[in-house]
Design a protein around this motif. Structure first.
Motif, mmCIF file in Angstrom:
data_model
loop_
_atom_site.group_PDB
_atom_site.id
_atom_site.type_symbol
_atom_site.label_atom_id
_atom_site.label_comp_id
_atom_site.label_asym_id
_atom_site.label_seq_id
_atom_site.Cartn_x
_atom_site.Cartn_y
_atom_site.Cartn_z
ATOM 1 N N GLY A 78 106.474 30.121 97.651
ATOM 2 C CA GLY A 78 105.903 29.535 98.851
ATOM 3 C C GLY A 78 106.897 29.167 99.937
ATOM 4 O O GLY A 78 106.508 28.635 100.970
ATOM 5 N N MET A 79 108.191 29.390 99.714
ATOM 6 C CA MET A 79 109.195 29.046 100.719
ATOM 7 C C MET A 79 109.768 30.317 101.330
ATOM 8 O O MET A 79 110.009 31.289 100.626
ATOM 9 C CB MET A 79 110.348 28.262 100.080
ATOM 10 C CG MET A 79 109.925 26.945 99.504
ATOM 11 S SD MET A 79 109.505 25.811 100.821
ATOM 12 C CE MET A 79 108.569 24.604 99.916
ATOM 13 N N SER A 137 104.363 38.582 93.426
ATOM 14 C CA SER A 137 104.005 37.660 94.508
ATOM 15 C C SER A 137 105.161 36.693 94.699
ATOM 16 O O SER A 137 105.639 36.093 93.740
ATOM 17 C CB SER A 137 102.750 36.863 94.152
ATOM 18 O OG SER A 137 101.684 37.737 93.946
ATOM 19 N N VAL A 166 105.105 34.361 102.934
ATOM 20 C CA VAL A 166 105.353 33.436 101.839
ATOM 21 C C VAL A 166 104.149 33.431 100.897
ATOM 22 O O VAL A 166 103.008 33.411 101.340
ATOM 23 C CB VAL A 166 105.629 32.001 102.327
ATOM 24 C CG1 VAL A 166 107.021 31.887 102.871
ATOM 25 C CG2 VAL A 166 104.615 31.560 103.349
ATOM 26 N N GLY A 167 104.443 33.481 99.591
ATOM 27 C CA GLY A 167 103.383 33.430 98.598
ATOM 28 C C GLY A 167 102.588 34.706 98.457
ATOM 29 O O GLY A 167 101.744 34.811 97.578
ATOM 30 N N ALA A 168 102.844 35.692 99.307
ATOM 31 C CA ALA A 168 102.004 36.893 99.296
ATOM 32 C C ALA A 168 102.526 37.918 98.307
ATOM 33 O O ALA A 168 103.689 37.899 97.916
ATOM 34 C CB ALA A 168 101.955 37.507 100.686
ATOM 35 N N GLN A 169 101.625 38.803 97.935
ATOM 36 C CA GLN A 169 102.022 39.880 97.046
ATOM 37 C C GLN A 169 102.711 40.968 97.853
ATOM 38 O O GLN A 169 102.302 41.281 98.971
ATOM 39 C CB GLN A 169 100.777 40.438 96.355
ATOM 40 C CG GLN A 169 101.092 41.470 95.302
ATOM 41 C CD GLN A 169 99.857 41.873 94.515
ATOM 42 O OE1 GLN A 169 99.033 41.048 94.159
ATOM 43 N NE2 GLN A 169 99.719 43.145 94.266
#
Lengths: 243, 685
Positions: free
Chosen positions: A106-107, A103, A50-53
């Motif tokens: 966040g979920m 990216s 989550v949130g990662a590139q």
């Protein structure tokens, strides 16, 4: 000549003025050409935390109505749920392609990205791209998959890891094969992982991992298998083991 | 005049007589008193709680959801951890797994994690202001509070506040910590783990004390200009030095270099014909140099391991007489090297030198040619070495390692934003600041000493994750909560065999009793597993056991006596206490046992998916080939391996079968019946 000069400079000055407060917003690039469609080149169906590139950039290509690549055509990326693009808009390069780093939000869950171009009349053409964000549990499953499962369940070989997929008499299902795996309930998946394929009258080439992995690790694997499934997995009600 | 007149009449109207004044003041007082309850009534969280109740009302489990719902301010309070979290006030569904389909915040249930939400609270992992009761103050940095929510991509950093060991579920944190150690970050910056132990480097920066014997000034200059141009996998950063500084640094490094105790043996004759190059390449392959050293192939792909340096341009670097000495015995030049001492003869060394010497790249060295260094250059070079902190990593004659060369980063994850000077264009958050600093240190100020690293975006993300774990909270955590890392053991084998194992650098790849690398199998109980004749033969002539692996055991060209010494030691010392090697007598297996074992092998256990017993039929190559199990393994080992392989060799890919005694016995009987006479080769004297 003079008039053209002013016609360019005034909107640009206004644009710079407007953007001065938000330096992060780049200037809208001026298209040099237009295409009729935008197609995906690479980078879909990636799995990231989550949130990662994403590991690989997303590459799209703009084609004209005859299907040949168009350089300098506008491309714009958009997505809901906090997905960030670097960059989110621009012009295609000399090969007609446009590359962006993505990216995810966040979920955990699937994300849909829309890459769009416009033709000379302003009509939109777009392509939808799926990416998958995984939370802690699925990420743990992803790691366990890389240790225990991937050699047989992934038909692709890498220089570091030779696939064993084709050496088996029963073909192991890739975890993305939603058509097959979505039909197997959580309880049955857990039973196959814990007790081996033979437990459900499937191939004994699938060994039992119940003594090797903990209950929560097996849950994590199932969560990962569900997360990467294509078509996406949709749980329906309560399942019970059928065998 | 007119306005004041009107005002006067207005006040007169309100407060003209006592009854009116009483009434008006009462109304004003009631209105004033209503402000506080009204403000309270209109708080954010009340709205969210109402929305939550509306959301659950239509669901099938509405009754139980509503019953479990707690109205009013909710708080998780853990004084020993310093946690005061009011997040559940709005995040009402944190523990309601049945709301898994809800996608809107704040009503999503918390995804499954190994910890209970109420046991640790929210801010421990997510940061943010737990005590706040408005959305803005809880999640973002405001004037009075400046600890915003941690972006999800860096969440693994929070695990690192307590967990100092490698967790399977935190790959990014593990990679970040590994990168801090491997790229030499910890050699300039002090970074203490929460248990107070400073991290140490796992890179092996070469000593420069004898650099002049190894390479030329021209190479040093080209390397300093851009290390990644020499080897794309080089971990040395680019110090972005001007050409004059590079000239003077190379002058000083050559000037300080002392001769090492070079061998008196004449360098081998290096053949130059094409055949020698080809044979050199084969010898390089046969010796499995590529298990540790990478070389770029014709397609520009790096092929090989990264334990040792990349060798694509080694011919432009190494002086032939140094290379000859190095191939003879690396420890003469570098006593701490991880490279094994291959017993290569003069002809083999000649072939390898021909092959490696041919790996040159004239473009890399360019047209540099230096005149002999002047004393001014040398003095300036010495000053530069001190200024740039070269001695933080490298051993240099006459230069002492500076302590506290760079700021300590033990608490970098809690650095207050108010104390940070942001470069233009960097978002005002701590993770963005750290990432920008790692990506382009000099963008903050051209006078900064920190060099430019060449890192992939994922490596930067991993580094930021590892650094964000360095918080004040982590330092203050109760000791009972800290999970210490597995500290490396300093096991050494004893006696002559121990010296031989150090000489062959067995521990570079194999782990024994907790010490060593992870490239090759753990050998802690090897003596129980294998038979002595097989072991002696394998040590002298390692054949392929695991076809799927590209990293292989090299052939060290051991003498008979050396192989015997090692085998004796391994067979005597590396024995598991769990069972006796000779507890199962394989001569008592019957033909029926073996037949039954064969059925189990191909049927119930489907071992052929991963192992090969019949090379014509079986195809699996994940596990070792079992064609010579009878010659290689003890029956007792096979029996117990089928019971619980994980307990015998932690981390093995073999599933834990927990076979019944009967199955394990039959399979052992079948497997130890597999014997193909191993190929023998006359030993080297």
């Amino acid at each position: 000549m003079n008039r053209t000069w002013w016609a360019w400079v005034i909107p640009m000055m206004a644009g710079v003025g407007a953007c001065a407060r938000h330096p992060a917003t780049p200037l809208e690039p001026q298209p040099k050409a237009f295409g009729a469609e935008v197609i995906l080149v690479s980078g879909d169906k990636q799995v990231a935390g989550v949130g990662a590139q994403l590991d690989q950039p997303v590459v799209v290509q703009v084609n004209d109505s005859k299907g040949s690549a168009v350089a300098g055509a506008p491309v714009r990326f958009a997505a809901a749920g906090g997905v960030a693009f670097q960059p989110d808009r621009g012009l295609t390069g000399s090969d007609g392609q446009f590359t962006t780093n993505v990216s995810l939000g966040g979920m955990a869950g699937p994300y849909q990205i829309v890459a769009a171009t416009t033709d000379s009349s302003g009509k939109r053409a777009e392509v939808r791209i799926e990416e998958i964000a995984v939370g802690y549990q699925e990420r743990l499953g992803q790691q366990l998959n890389a240790i225990h499962c991937i050699r047989c369940h992934d038909p692709e070989s890498t220089p570091e890891r030779v696939s064993n997929h084709d050496n088996l008499s029963a073909q192991a299902h890739a975890f993305t094969e939603g058509a097959v795996l979505n039909a197997i309930s959580d309880a049955n998946l857990i039973a196959i992982i814990s007790h081996g394929g033979a437990a459900l009258n499937k191939s004994p080439e699938m060994p039992p991992y119940g003594n090797r992995l903990t209950k929560s690790e097996i849950d994590a694997l199932v969560a990962y298998i569900r997360a990467v499934s294509d078509p996406p997995y949709r749980p329906q009600g309560v399942f019970y083991a059928t065998n | 005049m007119k306005i004041s007149g009107k005002m006067a009449s207005f006040f007169n109207f309100l407060l003209g007589d006592s009854a009116r004044a009483f009434g008006a003041l009462s109304v004003a007082l009631v209105a004033l008193l209503a402000v506080v309850p009204a403000a309270d009534f209109l708080r954010d969280w009340r709205g969210y709680q109402k929305r939550y109740l509306r959301l659950v009302r239509g669901r099938s489990d509405a009754t139980s959801l509503t019953r479990r719902f707690q109205p009013g301010l909710q708080q998780i309070w853990m004084p020993e951890l310093g946690v005061v979290d009011r997040c559940p006030t709005c995040h009402s569904a944190l523990r309601e797994a049945s709301l898994g389909d809800v996608k809107d915040q704040p009503f999503r249930p918390h995804p499954p994690i190994p910890h209970s939400v109420t046991g640790f609270g929210c801010v421990m992992c997510h940061r943010g202001q737990g005590a706040a009761t408005t959305v803005e103050e809880a999640h973002r940095s405001t004037k009075s509070w400046e600890d915003p929510i941690l972006p999800a991509r860096y969440l693994e950093s929070s695990c690192g506040q307590c967990h100092m060991e490698r967790l399977t579920g935190t790959p990014l944190l593990n990679q970040g910590r590994q990168t801090l150690a491997r790229y030499g970050c910890v050699r300039c910056h002090v970074i203490k783990s929460p248990d107070g132990v400073a991290m140490t480097g796992t890179d092996d920066p070469p000593s420069l004390a004898h650099i002049g014997a190894k390479t030329t000034r021209e190479w040093i200059a080209a390397w300093l200009k851009n290390p990644q141009a020499y080897a794309s996998s080089a971990t040395m950063p680019n110090f972005q030095l001007p050409d004059d500084d590079i000239r003077d640094l190379s002058a000083f490094l050559i000037a300080q270099s002392t001769p090492y105790l070079a061998s008196r043996e004449a360098a081998p004759k290096v053949p130059t014909d094409d055949r020698a190059l080809k044979n050199g390449a084969s010898l390089f392959g046969e010796s499995f140099c590529s298990s540790c050293h990478a070389i770029q192939n014709a397609a520009g792909m790096l092929v090989g391991g990264n334990l040792g340096p990349e060798l694509t341009r080694i011919g432009s670097k190494a002086k032939p007489e140094w290379l000859a000495d190095w191939l003879r015995d690396p420890r003469v030049y570098d006593p701490d090297t991880q490279m094994p001492h291959y017993r290569l003869d003069a002809q083999q060394r000649g072939l390898l030198m021909a092959f490696l010497g041919n790996k040159t790249d004239p473009d890399f060295l360019g047209n540099r040619h230096f005149d002999p260094p002047t004393s001014v250059q040398i003095d300036h070079g010495r000053a530069l070495v001190n200024e740039r902190g070269c001695a933080a990593c490298h051993e240099i004659n006459g230069v002492k390692k500076a302590d506290n060369f760079a700021p300590e980063l033990t608490l970098v994850g809690s650095r207050p934003l108010a104390k940070i000077l942001f470069a233009p264009g960097v978002a005002h958050t701590l993770p963005d600041y750290i990432a920008a600093k790692i990506r382009q240190p000099r963008s903050f100020s051209t006078s900064l000493k920190m060099p430019q690293y060449t890192l992939a975006p994922e490596q930067v993300e991993a580094l930021v994750t590892a650094l964000l774990a360095q918080t004040e909270r982590a330092q203050k955590m109760p000791t009972a909560l800290r999970i210490p890392p597995r500290r490396a053991s300093d096991y050494h084998a004893a006696g002559q065999a121990g010296r031989l194992m150090e000489d062959l650098r067995c521990f570079s790849c194999h782990t024994i009793n907790g010490r060593g690398g992870d490239m090759a199998p753990d050998l802690t109980w090897e003596g129980t597993a294998v038979t002595r004749p097989w072991l002696v033969n394998f040590l002298k002539n390692p054949n392929t056991l695991r076809p799927a692996l590209i990293r292989r055991m090299p052939k060290f060209n051991l003498t008979d006596a050396e192989a015997d010494t090692l085998a004796d030691y391994i067979m005597t010392v590396y024995q598991t206490p769990a069972f006796d090697r000779d507890s199962i007598d394989s001569s008592r297996f019957t033909r029926a046992d073996a037949e039954h074992g064969k059925e189990l092998f191909y049927g119930k256990y489907a071992c052929q998916s991963c192992h090969i017993v019949d090379p014509d039929k079986d195809k699996g190559y994940i596990g070792p080939t079992l064609t010579q199990t009878g010659a290689r393994l003890n029956a007792a080992w096979v029996f117990h391996w089928l019971k619980n392989a994980e307990s015998l060799r932690p981390g093995t890919l073999e599933p834990v079968w927990k076979s019944s005694d009967e199955d394990a016995r039959a399979l052992s009987a079948f497997l130890v019946a597999q014997k193909i006479a191993p190929q023998t080769e006359p030993a080297k004297k």
